[in-house]
Write a protein that holds these residues in place. Sequence first.
Motif, PDB file in Angstrom:
ATOM      1  N   UNK A  31       0.816  -1.295   0.115  1.00 49.41           N
ATOM      2  CA  UNK A  31      -0.049  -0.046   0.162  1.00 49.41           C
ATOM      3  C   UNK A  31       0.996   1.359  -0.046  1.00 49.41           C
ATOM      4  N   UNK A  32       1.819   1.393   0.817  1.00 50.34           N
ATOM      5  CA  UNK A  32       2.821   2.339   0.713  1.00 50.34           C
ATOM      6  C   UNK A  32       3.454   2.832  -0.761  1.00 50.34           C
ATOM      7  N   UNK A  33       4.013   1.724  -1.244  1.00 46.78           N
ATOM      8  CA  UNK A  33       4.521   1.676  -2.471  1.00 46.78           C
ATOM      9  C   UNK A  33       3.512   2.517  -3.549  1.00 46.78           C
ATOM     10  N   UNK A  34       2.161   1.803  -3.482  1.00 47.35           N
ATOM     11  CA  UNK A  34       1.092   2.332  -4.415  1.00 47.35           C
ATOM     12  C   UNK A  34       0.833   3.751  -3.989  1.00 47.35           C
ATOM     13  N   UNK A  35       0.937   4.104  -2.730  1.00 47.73           N
ATOM     14  CA  UNK A  35       0.415   5.511  -2.297  1.00 47.73           C
ATOM     15  C   UNK A  35       1.420   6.424  -2.658  1.00 47.73           C
ATOM     16  N   UNK A  36       2.671   5.945  -2.829  1.00 46.94           N
ATOM     17  CA  UNK A  36       3.498   7.131  -3.431  1.00 46.94           C
ATOM     18  C   UNK A  36       3.764   7.029  -4.943  1.00 46.94           C
TER      19      UNK A  36
END
Length: 187
Positions: A31-36
Motif C-alpha cells: 500500500x505504501x508503494x502504491x500510495x507513493x
Amino acid sequence: MATGNVAYPTITIDLILDRLTTKDVLKAVLHSILFHRLFGTVKPQTFEVLDVTMPGVSDAGMEQLVNEKVDGLWKGIENGAHKRGQIRVTFSEKRPKKSWFQVYMGEEDVPWEQWVINAELRQPKADSDRQAFNARLADTLTQALHTMLTHTSSERGRAVVPLITNASGISPFPIDITVTVGGVEVG
C-alpha cells in the motif's frame, strides 16, 4: 539500483517476517508503494504495523489486488518447502508498438520502475526473542518508508515518471504485481 541491462530503476526491500505479522506487513508495504506511485485522486488511509504508521490507498480495487497478492505469497510460503518469496510491483506506460517497417501494431507496456519486496519467513525461537525480532522488523519498515520517500521525491525518482496523458482513474499507468515463491509464479 538498476540491475543487469534494465534501463529503469529497481528498488528492493528485504523483509524478514514471522507468521503473526507477515500479511499485515506485506499489505502495508505494498500500500505504501502504491500510495507513493499512484497519480490519480487517491483517498489515503494508514496502516499501523509494530508501531510504524504507513500510508495506504483506500480504493476497493487496489485493496482487492493487494489482498490477492499477499494471500498468494502467504499460501505459497505456508504450504511449500520454500520460506522465501518475492512480490514485484512494476509500473509501466503504454507506448505505440511498431513492427520492423514502422507499421503501428497496437500498444505495449514499457516498464519505467520496479519495486521488489523479498520476504523471508522465520520464527522467533522463544517469546524472549519476539521483542528483538519485532524491534528489528519495525526498524526495517521505517527504513523501507525512508527508501520510498527518498526515491520518489528524488530528482531521479521524479525523472523516471512518464508524462501523464490520461488523467482518468486512480493510476494513469498500468501496474503489474507478480508473486513468486521458490522461483515459481503463484497467484
